[in-house]
Design a protein around this motif. Structure first.
Motif, PDB file in Angstrom:
ATOM      1  N   UNK A  13      -5.239 -62.294  13.123  1.00 48.24           N
ATOM      2  CA  UNK A  13      -6.193 -61.779  12.137  1.00 48.24           C
ATOM      3  C   UNK A  13      -6.516 -60.314  12.420  1.00 48.24           C
ATOM      4  N   UNK A  14      -7.119 -59.674  11.455  1.00 54.40           N
ATOM      5  CA  UNK A  14      -7.465 -58.257  11.599  1.00 54.40           C
ATOM      6  C   UNK A  14      -8.438 -58.009  12.738  1.00 54.40           C
ATOM      7  N   UNK A  15      -9.293 -59.004  13.039  1.00 52.17           N
ATOM      8  CA  UNK A  15     -10.287 -58.817  14.095  1.00 52.17           C
ATOM      9  C   UNK A  15      -9.804 -59.298  15.462  1.00 52.17           C
ATOM     10  N   UNK A  16      -8.528 -59.644  15.578  1.00 51.43           N
ATOM     11  CA  UNK A  16      -7.987 -60.096  16.866  1.00 51.43           C
ATOM     12  C   UNK A  16      -8.111 -58.982  17.901  1.00 51.43           C
ATOM     13  N   UNK A  17      -8.482 -59.348  19.117  1.00 53.70           N
ATOM     14  CA  UNK A  17      -8.669 -58.353  20.177  1.00 53.70           C
ATOM     15  C   UNK A  17      -7.337 -57.924  20.770  1.00 53.70           C
ATOM     16  N   UNK A  18      -7.367 -56.814  21.470  1.00 54.04           N
ATOM     17  CA  UNK A  18      -6.176 -56.287  22.137  1.00 54.04           C
ATOM     18  C   UNK A  18      -5.581 -57.359  23.055  1.00 54.04           C
TER      19      UNK A  18
ATOM     20  N   UNK B   8       4.084 -58.175  15.912  1.00 52.68           N
ATOM     21  CA  UNK B   8       3.405 -59.325  15.312  1.00 52.68           C
ATOM     22  C   UNK B   8       2.687 -58.895  14.048  1.00 52.68           C
ATOM     23  N   UNK B   9       2.720 -59.760  13.038  1.00 50.69           N
ATOM     24  CA  UNK B   9       2.072 -59.458  11.754  1.00 50.69           C
ATOM     25  C   UNK B   9       0.558 -59.607  11.872  1.00 50.69           C
ATOM     26  N   UNK B  10      -0.132 -58.804  11.109  1.00 49.08           N
ATOM     27  CA  UNK B  10      -1.590 -58.903  11.001  1.00 49.08           C
ATOM     28  C   UNK B  10      -1.918 -59.345   9.581  1.00 49.08           C
ATOM     29  N   UNK B  11      -2.738 -60.387   9.460  1.00 49.46           N
ATOM     30  CA  UNK B  11      -3.054 -60.930   8.144  1.00 49.46           C
ATOM     31  C   UNK B  11      -4.546 -60.837   7.866  1.00 49.46           C
ATOM     32  N   UNK B  12      -4.904 -60.825   6.576  1.00 49.23           N
ATOM     33  CA  UNK B  12      -6.312 -60.818   6.199  1.00 49.23           C
ATOM     34  C   UNK B  12      -6.831 -62.251   6.123  1.00 49.23           C
ATOM     35  N   UNK B  13      -8.046 -62.416   5.663  1.00 50.46           N
ATOM     36  CA  UNK B  13      -8.686 -63.735   5.636  1.00 50.46           C
ATOM     37  C   UNK B  13      -7.972 -64.710   4.709  1.00 50.46           C
ATOM     38  N   UNK B  14      -7.190 -64.182   3.753  1.00 52.81           N
ATOM     39  CA  UNK B  14      -6.457 -65.037   2.819  1.00 52.81           C
ATOM     40  C   UNK B  14      -5.020 -65.296   3.256  1.00 52.81           C
TER      41      UNK B  14
ATOM     42  N   UNK C 172      10.655 -56.751  12.890  1.00 53.04           N
ATOM     43  CA  UNK C 172      10.498 -58.004  12.164  1.00 53.04           C
ATOM     44  C   UNK C 172       9.884 -57.732  10.802  1.00 53.04           C
ATOM     45  N   UNK C 173      10.044 -58.686   9.901  1.00 55.73           N
ATOM     46  CA  UNK C 173       9.480 -58.576   8.558  1.00 55.73           C
ATOM     47  C   UNK C 173       8.733 -59.857   8.229  1.00 55.73           C
ATOM     48  N   UNK C 174       7.474 -59.747   7.808  1.00 55.04           N
ATOM     49  CA  UNK C 174       6.782 -60.937   7.320  1.00 55.04           C
ATOM     50  C   UNK C 174       7.428 -61.404   6.025  1.00 55.04           C
ATOM     51  N   UNK C 175       7.604 -62.701   5.892  1.00 56.13           N
ATOM     52  CA  UNK C 175       8.146 -63.283   4.655  1.00 56.13           C
ATOM     53  C   UNK C 175       6.972 -63.857   3.880  1.00 56.13           C
ATOM     54  N   UNK C 176       6.815 -63.438   2.627  1.00 57.33           N
ATOM     55  CA  UNK C 176       5.652 -63.860   1.851  1.00 57.33           C
ATOM     56  C   UNK C 176       6.048 -64.710   0.649  1.00 57.33           C
ATOM     57  N   UNK C 177       5.121 -65.541   0.232  1.00 59.71           N
ATOM     58  CA  UNK C 177       5.291 -66.331  -0.980  1.00 59.71           C
ATOM     59  C   UNK C 177       5.194 -65.391  -2.178  1.00 59.71           C
ATOM     60  N   UNK C 178       6.127 -65.501  -3.110  1.00 58.43           N
ATOM     61  CA  UNK C 178       6.163 -64.568  -4.239  1.00 58.43           C
ATOM     62  C   UNK C 178       4.963 -64.713  -5.170  1.00 58.43           C
ATOM     63  N   UNK C 179       4.315 -65.873  -5.136  1.00 62.91           N
ATOM     64  CA  UNK C 179       3.183 -66.114  -6.030  1.00 62.91           C
ATOM     65  C   UNK C 179       1.866 -65.733  -5.373  1.00 62.91           C
ATOM     66  N   UNK C 180       1.624 -66.243  -4.175  1.00 63.98           N
ATOM     67  CA  UNK C 180       0.326 -66.036  -3.523  1.00 63.98           C
ATOM     68  C   UNK C 180       0.267 -64.788  -2.660  1.00 63.98           C
ATOM     69  N   UNK C 181       1.425 -64.308  -2.220  1.00 63.33           N
ATOM     70  CA  UNK C 181       1.442 -63.156  -1.326  1.00 63.33           C
ATOM     71  C   UNK C 181       1.115 -63.512   0.107  1.00 63.33           C
ATOM     72  N   UNK C 182       0.930 -64.799   0.374  1.00 66.69           N
ATOM     73  CA  UNK C 182       0.596 -65.223   1.738  1.00 66.69           C
ATOM     74  C   UNK C 182       1.845 -65.335   2.598  1.00 66.69           C
ATOM     75  N   UNK C 183       1.667 -65.111   3.882  1.00 72.66           N
ATOM     76  CA  UNK C 183       2.782 -65.172   4.807  1.00 72.66           C
ATOM     77  C   UNK C 183       3.265 -66.614   4.967  1.00 72.66           C
TER      78      UNK C 183
END
Length: 218
Positions: free
Chosen positions: A17-22, A37-43, A118-129
């Motif tokens: 998550x965005x608030x993950x610590x070092x 590593x990918x960083x994701x938002x709350x959604x 690396x590349x995050x793979x996302x759902x084409x509809x929701x945009x979620x990883x």
């Protein structure tokens, strides 16, 4: 046949998550042996990526009390990352993503051009990883069986019975005769684009040279 990201990707999405610590980022990357590593938002949508280079700035980038106006933009950004303690401040943005339907060739080009691991793979509809594509996943196309390559190359050659192709270790050797020189060039170019082909050695001959040769400038 174009191999898609969905054919080689890892269906487990490892992200923070965005608030993950070092410290949390380091632990996660070490646990899963990741170079980024990918960083994701709350959604669950990718917003950036933290790489080993970003983390190493903590060790190699001395922090000043304040950034000088004489510092370059890159230097100031490195200073900020060296002082960062959360993923949102460490990550590189925007997140460069692909979908399951993206071709592996396009994904490889993105990785090379953007110099990313690396590349995050996302759902084409929701945009979620939904998964992750690593460099090692892309290289899996070069482990295709000889039989697979031969079938696809035969489809490219089509009705040209005067042309034969042998495959050994991913290298294709073309032999035979075609009508025009441009046809020989086209065959070589199309076979080079077959996923998993490492090289093409052409021994093709032709009846008529119809290529345009541009003389060198004096």
């Amino acid at each position: 046949m174009s191999i898609k990201v969905k054919d080689v990707m890892r269906n487990v999405a490892i992200a923070v998550r965005e608030d993950a610590s070092f410290a949390e980022i380091v632990r996660t990357m070490r646990r899963y042996t990741l170079g980024a590593i990918s960083v994701i938002d709350a959604d669950g949508r990718p917003v950036g990526v933290v790489s080993e280079d970003d983390l190493l700035l903590k060790e190699t980038g001395p922090v000043r009390r304040s950034a000088s106006i004489f510092d370059g933009r890159k230097r100031r950004a490195e200073q900020e990352k060296a002082a960062a303690i959360t993923a949102s401040a460490l990550m590189s943005t925007p997140a460069i993503t692909v979908t399951p339907g993206t071709s592996v060739r396009e994904a490889a080009r993105l990785m090379h051009d953007k110099r990313i691991k690396q590349l995050p793979v996302i759902d084409v509809v929701t945009g979620r990883i939904t998964g992750t594509l690593h460099r090692s996943d892309v290289l899996r196309v070069f482990s295709r069986s000889t039989g697979e390559l031969e079938r696809e190359i035969r489809a490219v050659i089509g009705d040209l019975r005067s042309v034969s192709a042998g495959v050994s270790g991913g290298v294709v050797r073309l032999s035979g005769r075609v009508t025009r020189g441009s046809e020989a060039i086209r065959l070589v170019e199309e076979i080079r684009r077959v996923e998993g082909v490492i090289d093409v050695v052409s021994e093709l001959t032709y009846d008529r040279a119809d290529q345009i040769t541009v003389p060198p400038l004096l």
